[in-house]
Design a protein around this motif. Structure first.
Motif, PDB file in Angstrom:
ATOM      1  N   SER A 231       4.245   3.814   9.910  1.00 17.19           N
ATOM      2  CA  SER A 231       4.203   2.571   9.137  1.00 17.19           C
ATOM      3  C   SER A 231       3.097   2.661   8.102  1.00 17.19           C
ATOM      4  O   SER A 231       2.163   3.462   8.221  1.00 17.19           O
ATOM      5  N   LEU A 232       3.212   1.856   7.077  1.00 19.63           N
ATOM      6  CA  LEU A 232       2.202   1.850   6.031  1.00 19.63           C
ATOM      7  C   LEU A 232       0.869   1.326   6.562  1.00 19.63           C
ATOM      8  O   LEU A 232       0.841   0.333   7.293  1.00 19.63           O
ATOM      9  N   PRO A 233      -0.240   1.976   6.188  1.00 16.06           N
ATOM     10  CA  PRO A 233      -1.556   1.441   6.600  1.00 16.06           C
ATOM     11  C   PRO A 233      -1.802   0.102   5.912  1.00 16.06           C
ATOM     12  O   PRO A 233      -1.470  -0.100   4.750  1.00 16.06           O
ATOM     13  N   GLN A 234      -2.379  -0.829   6.659  1.00 13.87           N
ATOM     14  CA  GLN A 234      -2.590  -2.188   6.140  1.00 13.87           C
ATOM     15  C   GLN A 234      -4.029  -2.469   5.724  1.00 13.87           C
ATOM     16  O   GLN A 234      -4.320  -3.541   5.186  1.00 13.87           O
ATOM     17  N   ASP A 235      -4.941  -1.546   5.967  1.00 17.79           N
ATOM     18  CA  ASP A 235      -6.360  -1.824   5.745  1.00 17.79           C
ATOM     19  C   ASP A 235      -6.922  -1.135   4.512  1.00 17.79           C
ATOM     20  O   ASP A 235      -8.137  -1.025   4.348  1.00 17.79           O
ATOM     21  N   LEU A 236      -6.062  -0.671   3.607  1.00 21.06           N
ATOM     22  CA  LEU A 236      -6.544   0.040   2.430  1.00 21.06           C
ATOM     23  C   LEU A 236      -6.916  -0.936   1.323  1.00 21.06           C
ATOM     24  O   LEU A 236      -6.226  -1.935   1.098  1.00 21.06           O
ATOM     25  N   PRO A 237      -7.992  -0.660   0.617  1.00 22.99           N
ATOM     26  CA  PRO A 237      -8.317  -1.494  -0.548  1.00 22.99           C
ATOM     27  C   PRO A 237      -7.254  -1.293  -1.630  1.00 22.99           C
ATOM     28  O   PRO A 237      -6.712  -0.204  -1.792  1.00 22.99           O
ATOM     29  N   VAL A 238      -6.949  -2.366  -2.362  1.00 18.49           N
ATOM     30  CA  VAL A 238      -5.929  -2.298  -3.409  1.00 18.49           C
ATOM     31  C   VAL A 238      -6.609  -2.016  -4.741  1.00 18.49           C
ATOM     32  O   VAL A 238      -7.530  -2.739  -5.152  1.00 18.49           O
ATOM     33  N   ALA A 239      -6.151  -0.972  -5.412  1.00 17.67           N
ATOM     34  CA  ALA A 239      -6.749  -0.587  -6.692  1.00 17.67           C
ATOM     35  C   ALA A 239      -6.421  -1.612  -7.777  1.00 17.67           C
ATOM     36  O   ALA A 239      -5.298  -2.144  -7.821  1.00 17.67           O
ATOM     37  N   ASP A 240      -7.355  -1.865  -8.647  1.00 18.36           N
ATOM     38  CA  ASP A 240      -7.163  -2.804  -9.750  1.00 18.36           C
ATOM     39  C   ASP A 240      -6.626  -2.039 -10.958  1.00 18.36           C
ATOM     40  O   ASP A 240      -7.306  -1.862 -11.976  1.00 18.36           O
ATOM     41  N   VAL A 241      -5.408  -1.540 -10.826  1.00 15.09           N
ATOM     42  CA  VAL A 241      -4.782  -0.762 -11.898  1.00 15.09           C
ATOM     43  C   VAL A 241      -3.312  -1.154 -12.008  1.00 15.09           C
ATOM     44  O   VAL A 241      -2.748  -1.795 -11.111  1.00 15.09           O
ATOM     45  N   ARG A 242      -2.690  -0.780 -13.118  1.00 10.29           N
ATOM     46  CA  ARG A 242      -1.239  -0.896 -13.316  1.00 10.29           C
ATOM     47  C   ARG A 242      -0.721   0.522 -13.557  1.00 10.29           C
ATOM     48  O   ARG A 242      -0.627   0.991 -14.687  1.00 10.29           O
ATOM     49  N   ALA A 243      -0.434   1.204 -12.475  1.00 13.08           N
ATOM     50  CA  ALA A 243      -0.067   2.625 -12.566  1.00 13.08           C
ATOM     51  C   ALA A 243       1.383   2.786 -13.005  1.00 13.08           C
ATOM     52  O   ALA A 243       2.237   1.919 -12.770  1.00 13.08           O
ATOM     53  N   PHE A 244       1.679   3.919 -13.629  1.00 12.22           N
ATOM     54  CA  PHE A 244       3.045   4.239 -14.043  1.00 12.22           C
ATOM     55  C   PHE A 244       3.306   5.728 -13.796  1.00 12.22           C
ATOM     56  O   PHE A 244       2.398   6.559 -13.871  1.00 12.22           O
ATOM     57  N   SER A 245       4.548   6.052 -13.483  1.00 17.70           N
ATOM     58  CA  SER A 245       4.932   7.450 -13.271  1.00 17.70           C
ATOM     59  C   SER A 245       5.815   7.911 -14.422  1.00 17.70           C
ATOM     60  O   SER A 245       6.395   7.097 -15.150  1.00 17.70           O
TER      61      SER A 245
END
Length: 700
Positions: A231-245
């Motif tokens: 399952s996805l980890p729930q305790d990660l800090p969320v980056a303040d970015v708008r990433a694109f691939s």
């Protein structure tokens, strides 16, 4: 006087010329003379002649009833003369005696030989078993003959269908099906694969190539067992970015994205975000064992066999509108001179704003449009900024490359994307070095080099790609190799290079990601926490296994690309094609990456263009026959794809989505026996997209 005697397990008859003690000088019917010992003589007779005796005895032996003879014999050992008196009811005549001997000798299931002219009847149980075996073989022979006749009519026997393609690739050579198949091939003068195709056992030549690969490398099938997914980890800090691939339209495993954060008017922070399945997969758990068994995703035009289950990929892929765990490299850049001020690696959750696609942007994002600020597309400003920076990064790599004594990279290559839909193939040319390609390539190279140094600084092992500094001749020194310690990659112009940016598709990258995460989370104690310790034997085994699997997958993809090139010729009804001379007798078509060897072709300069007449081709053995029609103009640089003869060249390829080595293989390895060209290309261009992490279902 004549003698009937046994010699070397065979029965003969001849006329006595002389006798000396216990030996006779005998003349055979053929005129040959031989010495016969008295102990080998079974009969002495005066009539008929020796030749007549042999002929009549053979006829007599066929008339003897073996079952009745066995019943008469009883269970005690006997001489042939004794049994003859019982069987015939009188002392056997010479022809009868000789015929009896031949019958006894020719029925080993009924009678065991005990000495010269002496036998014993087989026990009843042994006889019944032997006769059952004989009858079984007779029935099998009848069935086998029927199979052969069906195959001659180009019909696959029903019983063969249950065997799948094992008859071709892993046959039981003792089975009647295999024996019938080989007999039919011999009778029809067809090789097994061609007969299987003609009789309907193979749907197509593509089925042959794919089935052969699967049976060898995925004998239990290419699917995955049902296992619990992380399952996805729930305790990660969320980056303040708008990433694109930035990927090909067919890409489903999106494991790299980019972001831009402006700090001030002169400083910018570039984020390189890599999907982080290593956060949910643990060493030696079920998912890890599955991925390690495969080592890499297998690519082919129009299809792929993933390293990990689709359900797991869906959890970690950097899909548009999703926030997904990632290992991020942040690079702070001074925009006045594009120098790198600092780097930082984080483990975090990254919001993905967009998945950009090459087919939608390639025509808009050109060098000219970027220079003139033309066009409107998502993340235009970010792409323009990155384009300026990566040109500086590339120049720095080239300077480093030249410091190793190598010439600058060639940037005039042409790539080809394969797209297959409903068995119809499209092969699209793309010039290498286009802005979007170069942006992704340079930033992935930067990430792999930076993280390679991170591992080395923390004294923990990783899996590195190295080139140069080897032992042996020049070619051996420049061979690209995998090592577990930091070493220069001279072709790319970097001090170290650790594959780390394709953990969803390449097992080496997953291993390196575990090690990188240990560095981020544990700092100076990373060496104690990392899954793989220095001199870990398992790490060496992974390197060896990956090399073998990667090479095999590359060969398979090369074959499939060649197959689709041949299909394209028929699909487009091409009778004439233009080609460029790569080297000596080696040509490559201009429209598609099909390599052709033309023996006996007069020497032409590299880059010369010629027109060829296509005579025939074979999708099963991947061969093609052409005839030279005329010489055309000299090729433009972008059509000339061979590396210089005197140097191994590492080049930056587009963000294609295939196994990297196959970018080279598609151009060179198909040239049967052209070892020099193959060496230059496959060992160097294999890493030209080291940062690219090819990953499409159909691009090359």
């Amino acid at each position: 006087m004549n003698l009937f005697f046994e010699e070397s397990g065979d029965f003969k008859a001849g006329s006595v010329l002389s006798q000396a003690g216990e030996a006779y000088q005998v003349e055979l019917a053929s005129g040959k003379r031989t010495k016969v010992k008295a102990k080998d003589v079974l009969l002495q007779f005066t009539a008929p002649t020796p030749q007549e005796l042999l002929e009549q005895a053979k006829q007599q032996s066929t008339e003897i009833d073996l079952e009745f003879l066995w019943e008469v014999a009883g269970q005690e050992e006997f001489g042939f003369a004794e049994l003859g008196a019982e069987y015939f009811g009188h002392a056997p005549q010479s022809v009868e005696a000789a015929g009896l001997i031949l019958a006894l000798h020719g029925a080993p299931f009924y009678f065991y030989k005990k000495g010269r002219g002496r036998y014993k009847a087989a026990p009843e149980t042994a006889l019944k078993a032997a006769l059952a075996g004989i009858e079984k073989k007779k029935q099998q022979a009848i069935i086998q003959a029927a199979y052969v006749e069906e195959l001659k009519q180009l019909r696959l026997p029903e019983q063969f269908k249950s065997l799948g393609l094992q008859l071709l690739f892993k046959p039981d050579k003792n089975s009647i099906e295999y024996k019938a198949f080989i007999e039919a091939c011999s009778a029809m003068q067809m090789n097994p694969a061609r007969l299987m195709l003609a009789s309907g056992g193979l749907k197509s030549a593509k089925d042959f190539h794919l089935s052969k690969f699967l049976l060898e490398h995925f004998p239990k099938g290419s699917g995955f067992p049902q296992i619990p997914l992380p399952s996805l980890p729930q305790d990660l800090p969320v980056a303040d970015v708008r990433a694109f691939s930035i990927d090909d339209v067919t890409t489903t495993e999106i494991d790299d994205a980019l972001s831009i954060t402006h700090i001030d008017d002169h400083t910018v922070k570039v984020g390189i975000h890599i999907a982080a399945p290593a956060l949910g997969i643990q060493r030696n758990d079920a998912v890890d064992l599955m991925a390690r068994a495969r080592m890499s995703t297998v690519y082919m035009p129009g299809d792929k066999i993933t390293m990990m289950p689709d359900a797991l990929v869906d959890i970690y892929t950097l899909g548009e509108g999703q926030t997904r765990p990632a290992v991020s490299l942040y690079v702070t850049v001074n925009m006045s001179d594009w120098s790198i001020l600092s780097t930082e690696t984080k483990v975090e959750a990254v919001p993905i704003a967009a998945n950009l696609r090459h087919n939608e942007l390639d025509a808009l994002v050109t060098e000219e449009n970027l220079a003139n600020d033309v066009g409107d597309y998502p993340h235009k400003a970010d792409i323009a900024l990155l384009w300026k920076w990566v040109q500086v990064l590339e120049a720095g790599r080239m300077a480093k490359r030249e410091s190793f004594g190598l010439k600058p990279e060639q940037t005039n290559r042409v790539d080809f994307n394969f797209y297959v839909e409903d068995d119809v193939v499209s092969i699209v040319r793309r010039k290498r070095g286009a802005p979007l390609d170069k942006i992704v390539a340079e930033l992935m190279i930067l990430a792999n080099s930076t993280w390679g140094k991170l591992l080395a600084d923390h004294n923990i092992p990783g899996i590195y790609r190295a080139q140069g500094g080897g032992s042996g001749g020049w070619a051996a020194k420049m061979q690209v190799r995998m090592v577990t310690h930091a070493a220069p990659h001279q072709g790319l112009g970097v001090d170290q290079y650790a594959w780390s940016t394709s953990p969803l598709r390449r097992y080496t990258d997953l291993v390196n990601q575990w090690q990188i995460i240990a560095c981020v989370q544990h700092g100076v104690t990373a060496a104690l926490a990392a899954p793989f310790k220095p001199k870990d034997a398992d790490l060496f085994a992974i390197v060896s296994g990956f090399d073998a699997a990667y090479a095999a997958y590359g060969d398979f993809q090369t074959n499939m690309e060649r197959y689709w090139c041949l299909r394209w010729l028929g699909q487009e009804k091409r009778q004439q094609v233009d080609a460029v001379v790569l080297k000596d007798e080696v040509l490559r078509l201009l429209e598609i990456p099909l390599i052709i060897r033309l023996p006996g072709m007069s020497q032409m300069a590299r880059g010369a263009q010629v027109r060829l007449e296509v005579i025939r081709w074979d999708e099963l053995d991947l061969s093609i026959e052409v005839r030279l029609l005329e010489m055309l103009a000299t090729s433009t640089d972008e059509d000339l794809e061979e590396a210089p003869d005197d140097e191994v060249v590492e080049q930056v390829a587009p963000e294609s989505e295939l196994i990297e080595s196959d970018i080279a293989n598609s151009l060179t390895a198909e040239v049967d026996g052209d070892q020099d060209l193959a060496l230059q290309e496959s060992n160097s261009v294999a890493d030209l997209s080291e940062g690219l992490d090819p990953k499409s279902d159909g691009a090359m």
